[in-house]
Write a protein that holds these residues in place. Structure first.
Motif, PDB file in Angstrom:
ATOM      1  N   VAL A  84       4.050  75.106  45.092  1.00 13.56           N
ATOM      2  CA  VAL A  84       3.544  73.977  45.245  1.00 13.56           C
ATOM      3  C   VAL A  84       2.042  74.351  46.566  1.00 13.56           C
ATOM      4  O   VAL A  84       1.072  74.259  46.492  1.00 13.56           O
ATOM      5  N   LEU A  85       2.778  75.186  47.064  1.00 10.37           N
ATOM      6  CA  LEU A  85       1.480  75.629  48.747  1.00 10.37           C
ATOM      7  C   LEU A  85       0.504  77.315  47.589  1.00 10.37           C
ATOM      8  O   LEU A  85      -0.473  76.966  48.074  1.00 10.37           O
ATOM      9  N   ALA A  86       1.002  77.836  46.690  1.00 11.80           N
ATOM     10  CA  ALA A  86       0.009  78.369  45.529  1.00 11.80           C
ATOM     11  C   ALA A  86      -1.160  77.508  45.141  1.00 11.80           C
ATOM     12  O   ALA A  86      -2.086  77.819  44.766  1.00 11.80           O
ATOM     13  N   LEU A  87      -0.149  76.407  44.191  1.00 15.81           N
ATOM     14  CA  LEU A  87      -1.337  75.310  43.635  1.00 15.81           C
ATOM     15  C   LEU A  87      -1.971  74.881  44.700  1.00 15.81           C
ATOM     16  O   LEU A  87      -3.194  74.895  44.480  1.00 15.81           O
ATOM     17  N   ALA A  88      -1.853  74.911  45.425  1.00 14.03           N
ATOM     18  CA  ALA A  88      -2.756  73.908  46.905  1.00 14.03           C
ATOM     19  C   ALA A  88      -4.451  74.961  47.308  1.00 14.03           C
ATOM     20  O   ALA A  88      -5.121  74.762  48.158  1.00 14.03           O
ATOM     21  N   LEU A  91      -5.265  85.292  41.395  1.00 14.51           N
ATOM     22  CA  LEU A  91      -4.716  85.760  42.714  1.00 14.51           C
ATOM     23  C   LEU A  91      -3.526  84.691  43.185  1.00 14.51           C
ATOM     24  O   LEU A  91      -1.899  84.612  43.135  1.00 14.51           O
ATOM     25  N   PHE A  92      -3.809  83.025  42.495  1.00 11.05           N
ATOM     26  CA  PHE A  92      -2.334  82.779  41.876  1.00 11.05           C
ATOM     27  C   PHE A  92      -1.321  83.054  40.620  1.00 11.05           C
ATOM     28  O   PHE A  92      -0.276  82.731  40.835  1.00 11.05           O
ATOM     29  N   ALA A  93      -2.023  83.841  39.977  1.00 12.20           N
ATOM     30  CA  ALA A  93      -1.566  84.309  38.550  1.00 12.20           C
ATOM     31  C   ALA A  93      -0.567  85.992  39.567  1.00 12.20           C
ATOM     32  O   ALA A  93       1.008  85.293  38.999  1.00 12.20           O
ATOM     33  N   ILE A  94      -0.456  86.085  40.505  1.00 10.69           N
ATOM     34  CA  ILE A  94      -0.351  87.302  41.263  1.00 10.69           C
ATOM     35  C   ILE A  94       0.651  86.808  41.528  1.00 10.69           C
ATOM     36  O   ILE A  94       2.353  86.942  41.988  1.00 10.69           O
ATOM     37  N   ALA A  95       0.452  85.709  42.849  1.00  6.33           N
ATOM     38  CA  ALA A  95       1.291  84.970  43.880  1.00  6.33           C
ATOM     39  C   ALA A  95       2.426  84.507  42.694  1.00  6.33           C
ATOM     40  O   ALA A  95       3.800  84.447  42.656  1.00  6.33           O
ATOM     41  N   MET A  96       2.876  84.521  41.512  1.00  2.48           N
ATOM     42  CA  MET A  96       3.536  83.087  40.681  1.00  2.48           C
ATOM     43  C   MET A  96       4.131  84.616  40.226  1.00  2.48           C
ATOM     44  O   MET A  96       5.483  83.615  40.125  1.00  2.48           O
ATOM     45  N   CYS A  97       3.894  85.553  39.461  1.00  6.01           N
ATOM     46  CA  CYS A  97       4.346  86.382  38.594  1.00  6.01           C
ATOM     47  C   CYS A  97       5.689  87.317  40.247  1.00  6.01           C
ATOM     48  O   CYS A  97       6.596  87.317  40.045  1.00  6.01           O
ATOM     49  N   ARG A  98       5.304  87.223  41.069  1.00  4.38           N
ATOM     50  CA  ARG A  98       5.465  87.931  42.266  1.00  4.38           C
ATOM     51  C   ARG A  98       6.405  86.849  42.457  1.00  4.38           C
ATOM     52  O   ARG A  98       7.963  86.894  42.833  1.00  4.38           O
ATOM     53  N   TYR A 155       8.396  84.930  40.767  1.00  8.33           N
ATOM     54  CA  TYR A 155       9.664  84.771  39.779  1.00  8.33           C
ATOM     55  C   TYR A 155       9.973  86.357  39.739  1.00  8.33           C
ATOM     56  O   TYR A 155      10.183  86.514  38.479  1.00  8.33           O
ATOM     57  N   ASN A 156       9.147  87.380  40.782  1.00  7.92           N
ATOM     58  CA  ASN A 156      10.242  88.303  40.304  1.00  7.92           C
ATOM     59  C   ASN A 156       9.588  89.473  39.758  1.00  7.92           C
ATOM     60  O   ASN A 156      10.313  90.644  39.612  1.00  7.92           O
ATOM     61  N   GLY A 157       8.370  89.263  39.686  1.00  8.05           N
ATOM     62  CA  GLY A 157       7.691  90.486  38.105  1.00  8.05           C
ATOM     63  C   GLY A 157       7.352  91.488  39.608  1.00  8.05           C
ATOM     64  O   GLY A 157       7.128  90.684  40.768  1.00  8.05           O
ATOM     65  N   GLY A 158       7.135  92.699  38.674  1.00 14.35           N
ATOM     66  CA  GLY A 158       6.792  93.825  39.843  1.00 14.35           C
ATOM     67  C   GLY A 158       5.374  94.185  40.475  1.00 14.35           C
ATOM     68  O   GLY A 158       4.371  93.246  39.474  1.00 14.35           O
ATOM     69  N   TRP A 159       4.516  94.564  41.351  1.00 15.51           N
ATOM     70  CA  TRP A 159       3.535  94.325  41.820  1.00 15.51           C
ATOM     71  C   TRP A 159       2.512  95.036  40.425  1.00 15.51           C
ATOM     72  O   TRP A 159       1.218  94.405  40.571  1.00 15.51           O
ATOM     73  N   VAL A 160       2.722  96.185  40.110  1.00 13.85           N
ATOM     74  CA  VAL A 160       1.657  96.149  38.695  1.00 13.85           C
ATOM     75  C   VAL A 160       2.081  95.617  37.390  1.00 13.85           C
ATOM     76  O   VAL A 160       0.864  95.161  37.044  1.00 13.85           O
ATOM     77  N   THR A 161       3.216  95.288  36.455  1.00 13.21           N
ATOM     78  CA  THR A 161       3.046  93.673  35.902  1.00 13.21           C
ATOM     79  C   THR A 161       2.229  92.906  36.724  1.00 13.21           C
ATOM     80  O   THR A 161       1.299  92.357  35.633  1.00 13.21           O
ATOM     81  N   SER A 162       2.408  92.054  37.385  1.00 10.23           N
ATOM     82  CA  SER A 162       1.630  90.921  38.374  1.00 10.23           C
ATOM     83  C   SER A 162       0.268  90.720  38.435  1.00 10.23           C
ATOM     84  O   SER A 162      -0.936  90.469  37.883  1.00 10.23           O
ATOM     85  N   GLY A 180      -2.216  89.166  35.742  1.00 12.33           N
ATOM     86  CA  GLY A 180      -3.934  88.246  36.657  1.00 12.33           C
ATOM     87  C   GLY A 180      -5.288  88.930  36.215  1.00 12.33           C
ATOM     88  O   GLY A 180      -5.139  87.701  35.513  1.00 12.33           O
ATOM     89  N   ALA A 181      -4.976  89.876  36.503  1.00 13.09           N
ATOM     90  CA  ALA A 181      -6.011  89.988  35.726  1.00 13.09           C
ATOM     91  C   ALA A 181      -6.930  89.585  34.177  1.00 13.09           C
ATOM     92  O   ALA A 181      -7.625  89.312  34.026  1.00 13.09           O
ATOM     93  N   VAL A 182      -5.629  89.966  33.202  1.00 13.74           N
ATOM     94  CA  VAL A 182      -5.840  89.478  31.881  1.00 13.74           C
ATOM     95  C   VAL A 182      -5.749  88.424  32.025  1.00 13.74           C
ATOM     96  O   VAL A 182      -7.092  87.291  31.135  1.00 13.74           O
ATOM     97  N   MET A 183      -5.362  87.197  32.167  1.00 10.46           N
ATOM     98  CA  MET A 183      -5.677  86.058  32.414  1.00 10.46           C
ATOM     99  C   MET A 183      -6.057  85.376  32.674  1.00 10.46           C
ATOM    100  O   MET A 183      -6.678  84.362  32.122  1.00 10.46           O
ATOM    101  N   SER A 184      -6.354  85.268  34.246  1.00 13.93           N
ATOM    102  CA  SER A 184      -7.477  85.083  34.586  1.00 13.93           C
ATOM    103  C   SER A 184      -9.413  84.826  34.232  1.00 13.93           C
ATOM    104  O   SER A 184      -9.702  84.608  33.274  1.00 13.93           O
ATOM    105  N   VAL A 185      -9.177  86.586  33.149  1.00 12.70           N
ATOM    106  CA  VAL A 185     -10.506  86.362  32.778  1.00 12.70           C
ATOM    107  C   VAL A 185     -10.496  86.389  31.005  1.00 12.70           C
ATOM    108  O   VAL A 185     -11.328  85.083  30.743  1.00 12.70           O
TER     109      VAL A 185
END
Length: 152
Positions: free
Chosen positions: A82-86, A103-110, A112-119, A123-128
């Motif tokens: 909820v904080l990330a959404l806000a 930034l939101f996609a990175i926060a959500m990936c992290r 739920y235990n996503g690695g930094w590179v994957t996150s 995030g880059a692919v989804m946002s663009v």
């Protein structure tokens, strides 16, 4: 499973209230042929259909996972979500869609235990991709914010 179904019923009530609000909305201008009501109503219809499907046929769940207890870890993740959404909503116009969605996609990936590179890649692919979908394909203008000087 009873709590899940009660939550789904509550969602249907929320969708009905939002649908009523969308049908009574009058925009001072209209730049599209179907008006400002079509997109929210279509989205609410799809959400309601998915919710009804989950109520009728929730899928195969093991009995021990039927009602996940609200532990401190689960509640902590909910609060962070909820904080990330806000923060996404707060920075949407200031930073622009691409940067805030990144930034939101990175926060959500992290979260739920996503690695930094994957996150970062996700995030880059989804946002663009979502920017191109909404801005170019659906013709919904989104703010560029700090990237406005790049002429994307």
């Amino acid at each position: 499973m009873i709590y899940q179904r009660l939550f789904l019923v509550a969602l249907l009530v929320v969708y009905a209230v939002l649908a009523y609000a969308a049908t009574t909305y009058e925009a001072p201008f209209s730049y599209e042929p179907v008006g400002p009501r079509a997109f929210p109503l279509l989205l609410l219809i799809l959400l309601a259909a998915g919710t009804v499907y989950l109520m009728i046929r929730p899928g195969q769940m093991a009995e021990e996972n039927a009602d996940t207890p609200l532990t401190g870890q689960v509640l902590g993740r909910l609060v962070l979500c909820v904080l990330a959404l806000a923060l996404f909503a707060f920075f949407f116009e200031k930073l622009g869609f691409i940067v805030s969605a990144f930034l939101f996609a990175i926060a959500m990936c992290r979260l739920y235990n996503g690695g930094w590179v994957t996150s970062v890649i996700t995030g880059a692919v989804m946002s663009v991709a979502f920017y191109m979908l909404f801005d170019r394909v659906l013709d919904v203008p989104l703010p560029l914010g700090v990237l406005s000087g790049l002429g994307v």
